[in-house]
Design a protein around this motif. Structure first.
Motif, PDB file in Angstrom:
ATOM      1  N   PHE A 298      21.430   0.935 -21.623  1.00  0.00           N
ATOM      2  CA  PHE A 298      21.114   1.922 -22.358  1.00  0.00           C
ATOM      3  C   PHE A 298      20.254   1.755 -23.210  1.00  0.00           C
ATOM      4  O   PHE A 298      19.644   0.741 -23.721  1.00  0.00           O
ATOM      5  CB  PHE A 298      22.673   2.425 -22.736  1.00  0.00           C
ATOM      6  CG  PHE A 298      23.164   1.459 -23.799  1.00  0.00           C
ATOM      7  CD1 PHE A 298      22.908   1.387 -25.271  1.00  0.00           C
ATOM      8  CD2 PHE A 298      24.111   0.418 -23.250  1.00  0.00           C
ATOM      9  CE1 PHE A 298      23.409   0.437 -25.956  1.00  0.00           C
ATOM     10  CE2 PHE A 298      24.432  -0.589 -24.122  1.00  0.00           C
ATOM     11  CZ  PHE A 298      24.060  -0.178 -25.646  1.00  0.00           C
ATOM     12  N   ALA A 299      19.720   3.171 -23.764  1.00  0.00           N
ATOM     13  CA  ALA A 299      18.914   3.210 -24.881  1.00  0.00           C
ATOM     14  C   ALA A 299      19.509   4.034 -25.944  1.00  0.00           C
ATOM     15  O   ALA A 299      20.307   5.141 -25.463  1.00  0.00           O
ATOM     16  CB  ALA A 299      17.458   3.725 -24.553  1.00  0.00           C
ATOM     17  N   GLY A 300      19.409   3.840 -27.240  1.00  0.00           N
ATOM     18  CA  GLY A 300      20.305   4.656 -28.056  1.00  0.00           C
ATOM     19  C   GLY A 300      19.484   4.545 -29.543  1.00  0.00           C
ATOM     20  O   GLY A 300      18.417   4.182 -29.590  1.00  0.00           O
ATOM     21  N   HIS A 301      20.272   5.473 -30.332  1.00  0.00           N
ATOM     22  CA  HIS A 301      19.732   5.453 -31.799  1.00  0.00           C
ATOM     23  C   HIS A 301      20.797   5.707 -32.711  1.00  0.00           C
ATOM     24  O   HIS A 301      22.116   6.138 -32.225  1.00  0.00           O
ATOM     25  CB  HIS A 301      18.957   6.963 -31.996  1.00  0.00           C
ATOM     26  CG  HIS A 301      18.715   7.312 -33.277  1.00  0.00           C
ATOM     27  ND1 HIS A 301      19.511   8.161 -34.314  1.00  0.00           N
ATOM     28  CD2 HIS A 301      17.552   6.909 -33.925  1.00  0.00           C
ATOM     29  CE1 HIS A 301      18.829   8.203 -35.339  1.00  0.00           C
ATOM     30  NE2 HIS A 301      17.622   7.541 -35.269  1.00  0.00           N
ATOM     31  N   GLU A 302      20.887   5.061 -33.934  1.00  0.00           N
ATOM     32  CA  GLU A 302      21.685   4.732 -34.972  1.00  0.00           C
ATOM     33  C   GLU A 302      21.316   5.521 -36.135  1.00  0.00           C
ATOM     34  O   GLU A 302      20.193   5.232 -36.760  1.00  0.00           O
ATOM     35  CB  GLU A 302      22.116   3.339 -34.956  1.00  0.00           C
ATOM     36  CG  GLU A 302      23.413   3.267 -36.001  1.00  0.00           C
ATOM     37  CD  GLU A 302      24.051   1.811 -36.228  1.00  0.00           C
ATOM     38  OE1 GLU A 302      24.836   1.426 -37.094  1.00  0.00           O
ATOM     39  OE2 GLU A 302      23.558   0.919 -35.445  1.00  0.00           O
ATOM     40  N   LEU A 303      22.087   6.362 -36.792  1.00  0.00           N
ATOM     41  CA  LEU A 303      21.699   7.032 -37.881  1.00  0.00           C
ATOM     42  C   LEU A 303      22.691   6.450 -39.197  1.00  0.00           C
ATOM     43  O   LEU A 303      23.811   6.741 -38.892  1.00  0.00           O
ATOM     44  CB  LEU A 303      21.929   8.402 -37.850  1.00  0.00           C
ATOM     45  CG  LEU A 303      21.717   9.349 -39.083  1.00  0.00           C
ATOM     46  CD1 LEU A 303      20.046   9.408 -39.599  1.00  0.00           C
ATOM     47  CD2 LEU A 303      21.892  10.925 -38.951  1.00  0.00           C
ATOM     48  N   PHE A 304      22.239   5.905 -39.982  1.00  0.00           N
ATOM     49  CA  PHE A 304      23.039   5.219 -41.054  1.00  0.00           C
ATOM     50  C   PHE A 304      23.205   6.204 -42.104  1.00  0.00           C
ATOM     51  O   PHE A 304      22.232   6.667 -42.829  1.00  0.00           O
ATOM     52  CB  PHE A 304      22.034   3.963 -41.457  1.00  0.00           C
ATOM     53  CG  PHE A 304      22.214   2.770 -40.769  1.00  0.00           C
ATOM     54  CD1 PHE A 304      22.992   1.910 -40.256  1.00  0.00           C
ATOM     55  CD2 PHE A 304      20.944   2.762 -39.730  1.00  0.00           C
ATOM     56  CE1 PHE A 304      23.158   1.073 -39.381  1.00  0.00           C
ATOM     57  CE2 PHE A 304      20.962   1.858 -38.453  1.00  0.00           C
ATOM     58  CZ  PHE A 304      21.597   0.875 -38.678  1.00  0.00           C
ATOM     59  N   ILE A 305      24.498   6.373 -42.606  1.00  0.00           N
ATOM     60  CA  ILE A 305      24.851   7.440 -43.645  1.00  0.00           C
ATOM     61  C   ILE A 305      25.925   6.450 -44.315  1.00  0.00           C
ATOM     62  O   ILE A 305      26.913   6.475 -43.999  1.00  0.00           O
ATOM     63  CB  ILE A 305      25.445   8.517 -43.234  1.00  0.00           C
ATOM     64  CG1 ILE A 305      24.721   9.365 -41.949  1.00  0.00           C
ATOM     65  CG2 ILE A 305      25.949   9.685 -44.641  1.00  0.00           C
ATOM     66  CD1 ILE A 305      25.430  10.563 -41.513  1.00  0.00           C
ATOM     67  N   ASN A 306      25.443   6.004 -45.565  1.00  0.00           N
ATOM     68  CA  ASN A 306      26.256   4.995 -46.322  1.00  0.00           C
ATOM     69  C   ASN A 306      26.848   3.976 -45.261  1.00  0.00           C
ATOM     70  O   ASN A 306      25.913   3.418 -44.676  1.00  0.00           O
ATOM     71  CB  ASN A 306      27.425   5.877 -46.953  1.00  0.00           C
ATOM     72  CG  ASN A 306      27.851   5.213 -48.236  1.00  0.00           C
ATOM     73  OD1 ASN A 306      27.512   4.145 -48.503  1.00  0.00           O
ATOM     74  ND2 ASN A 306      29.350   5.737 -48.602  1.00  0.00           N
ATOM     75  N   LYS A 307      28.247   3.923 -45.435  1.00  0.00           N
ATOM     76  CA  LYS A 307      28.776   2.827 -44.364  1.00  0.00           C
ATOM     77  C   LYS A 307      29.104   3.092 -43.064  1.00  0.00           C
ATOM     78  O   LYS A 307      29.540   2.462 -42.316  1.00  0.00           O
ATOM     79  CB  LYS A 307      30.116   2.007 -45.216  1.00  0.00           C
ATOM     80  CG  LYS A 307      29.592   1.126 -46.472  1.00  0.00           C
ATOM     81  CD  LYS A 307      31.009   0.394 -47.078  1.00  0.00           C
ATOM     82  CE  LYS A 307      30.766  -0.299 -48.463  1.00  0.00           C
ATOM     83  NZ  LYS A 307      31.763  -0.818 -48.889  1.00  0.00           N
ATOM     84  N   THR A 308      29.162   4.621 -42.975  1.00  0.00           N
ATOM     85  CA  THR A 308      29.246   5.061 -41.677  1.00  0.00           C
ATOM     86  C   THR A 308      27.976   5.594 -40.869  1.00  0.00           C
ATOM     87  O   THR A 308      27.068   5.732 -41.703  1.00  0.00           O
ATOM     88  CB  THR A 308      30.137   6.420 -42.061  1.00  0.00           C
ATOM     89  OG1 THR A 308      31.183   6.203 -42.577  1.00  0.00           O
ATOM     90  CG2 THR A 308      30.368   6.998 -40.680  1.00  0.00           C
ATOM     91  N   SER A 309      27.974   5.331 -39.575  1.00  0.00           N
ATOM     92  CA  SER A 309      26.739   5.662 -38.989  1.00  0.00           C
ATOM     93  C   SER A 309      27.192   6.622 -37.785  1.00  0.00           C
ATOM     94  O   SER A 309      28.040   6.424 -37.207  1.00  0.00           O
ATOM     95  CB  SER A 309      25.827   4.550 -38.611  1.00  0.00           C
ATOM     96  OG  SER A 309      26.487   3.682 -37.643  1.00  0.00           O
TER      97      SER A 309
END
Length: 366
Positions: A298-309
């Motif tokens: 798989f290929a993916g993306h992670e969007l970081f929002i504070n300690k939650t992503s």
């Protein structure tokens, strides 16, 4: 389809206040009415009236005292309770509880809310008493809602108005069959009430962390996911699954990282489905001794929002001995970092609009 995910990981942040006041609070209540979307012809008999209900929310405003608040244009976060009458005795009524974020656009006149939580229906599927309800196979479900509102606060003292569109999704993600799910498309009208008499001033000067260019080497992740699910064959039984994942990620900036890796999947419900199809559908050429295991990349993306992503992944099975819903799969969900390395995850794995499983996971980012 959607996720249907519990945003428990966000709840820790709702109860923390610093000594200096950094937030204000407000309530809003919205009445909504609309239609059930026909995303599957099998639910045509369930679409009768115009579902209606209300959403009551408590939100905490941010003003940029933390760097992530400025990066995302000072979002709100909080909790919501929703009640919906689906206008069909077969479907019953649904109550749900969410964690949500509000994001703002167009000089903060346009608000987009994303909420994730749990829902309880009053009338789930029962093979003897309610066999027509193929949408809800269980009493407890996951739910996601998206709200897009034009919003104007403090029109009269602390009172304001908002109006727009909402999409509310209910599904148990094949934890138990049947599970065709329901999507309600609605119009909503609401009022807001600020619990604080004065607004704080938004911090617009970038913090040191914003000024500094963000760099980070490639990180390596190991994750283990598990849960229970069932095939589409009603009564075939719920079985545990186990997924082992290894992947690398590269932060391209302070908000985003790209991922690439592999999954090894042990889905025990496929054992039962393989045996069933070998007997019930000989035309499918299923022998009965096919391997139930799968391997995907798989290929993916992670969007970081504070300690939650927020993570989104697109995968392809490279080892696929038994055909189940096609070789391509998707994963979307939430990660919550407990430390700089350890995280928990709540994700939905699906094949297109067809959910396969809600995954509870734990992992380490090295």
């Amino acid at each position: 389809m959607k996720l249907f995910f519990t945003c428990i990981f966000c709840a820790v942040s709702y109860v923390s206040f610093s000594q200096e006041k950094e937030h204000t609070l407000y309530l809003d209540i919205n009445y909504f009415k609309g239609n059930i979307a026909l995303h599957n012809n099998d639910i045509l008999h369930l679409i009768q009236g115009h579902p209606e209900g209300f959403i009551l929310s408590w939100s905490k405003k941010t003003y940029g005292f933390n760097a992530w608040e400025q990066r995302f244009n000072y979002p709100d976060y909080g909790v919501s309770f929703a009640y919906q009458n689906l206008k069909n005795d077969v479907l019953g009524n649904v109550s749900s509880l969410y964690a949500h974020y509000n994001f703002y656009f167009l000089k903060r006149n346009l608000m987009m809310r994303i909420g994730q939580g749990l829902a309880i229906t009053t009338n789930p599927y029962n093979k003897e008493e309610n066999f027509r309800n193929i949408a809800f196979g269980s009493k407890l479900m996951s739910s996601t809602y998206v709200m897009l509102n034009y919003k104007k606060e403090r029109i009269i003292n602390n009172l304001g108005l908002q109006a727009g569109l909402s999409l509310i999704h209910y599904s148990n993600a094949n934890v138990k069959a049947p599970n065709t799910s329901i999507n309600a498309l609605t119009l909503n009208l609401g009022v807001t009430y600020n619990l604080d008499d004065e607004e704080l001033e938004y911090k617009t000067a970038p913090t040191d962390s914003i000024k500094k260019k963000f760099t980070e080497p490639i990180k390596y992740n190991l994750a283990f996911r598990s849960g229970i699910n069932e095939s589409d064959v009603v009564g075939s039984g719920q079985f545990p699954f186990y997924i082992f994942s290894a992947y690398a990620d590269k932060r391209i900036n302070v908000k985003s990282a790209f991922q690439f890796g592999t999954d090894v999947l042990f889905s025990n419900f496929l054992k039962e489905l393989i045996a069933y199809q070998s007997v019930a559908f000989p035309e499918n050429n299923v022998i009965g001794n096919e391997d139930y295991k799968r391997v995907g990349v798989f290929a993916g993306h992670e969007l970081f929002i504070n300690k939650t992503s927020l993570i989104t992944q697109l995968g392809y099975y490279v080892y696929y001995p038994f055909d189940f819903e096609g070789r391509t799969y998707f994963r979307v969900g939430l990660k919550r970092y407990f430390t700089n390395k350890w995280f928990g995850a709540l994700t939905l794995k699906s094949h297109g609009a067809k959910a396969e499983a809600v995954e509870f996971g734990i992992g380490i980012r090295l």
